[in-house]
Design an enzyme around this catalytic site. Structure first.
Site: not given
Ligand code: ZN
Length: 134
Positions: A30, A93, A99, A101
């Site tokens: 990220d 989001q 996705h 994390h």
């Protein structure tokens, strides 16, 4: 260039630092990490969120998140792992491509829980339970 930033990462038009990849998923660092090593796992087939993703793709993302958790623990020596999967604006989001994390956690990393722990009343539990099951 793809309209979706994560689809852009998948087609290579946006660079990323790959952590793990298989047929159905990609995991990469990220660029806005909560802590160093914060990794995102995405399905290769675009789906906006948990409501629109097919079950097979979601299972593939979950399996990859487990692999990434094991990789981060082995390579970074973290003390724990936190996994978040957020849906829609109200669910925090920010990119509309599902996705997960995977966040390596370290004793004393100072991240805060996003909610305060407080006991529910019997009445509120009962009300929620009835609504969910109705
Ligand atoms: Zn996408």
């Amino acid at each position: 260039m793809a309209e979706c930033i994560f689809c852009g990462i998948l087609d290579g038009s946006i660079p990323s630092r790959k952590v793990y990849e298989d047929e159905e998923t990609l995991a990469f660092l990220d660029v806005f990490p909560a802590v160093s090593g914060h990794t995102l796992v995405i399905p290769k087939k675009h789906s906006a969120d948990i409501h629109s993703i097919d079950e097979r793709s979601f299972v593939a993302v979950a399996k990859s998140a487990k692999k990434v958790a094991d990789i981060l623990t082995a390579k970074l020596g973290c003390d724990g792992i936190s996994i978040f999967q957020m849906n829609r604006e109200a669910g925090w989001q920010t990119v509309s491509h599902l996705h997960m994390h995977v966040i390596p956690r370290f004793n004393g990393d100072n991240l805060q829980k996003p909610w305060k722990v407080a006991s529910a009343t019997e009445e509120s539990l009962e009300t929620s339970h009835r609504r969910i099951l109705s």
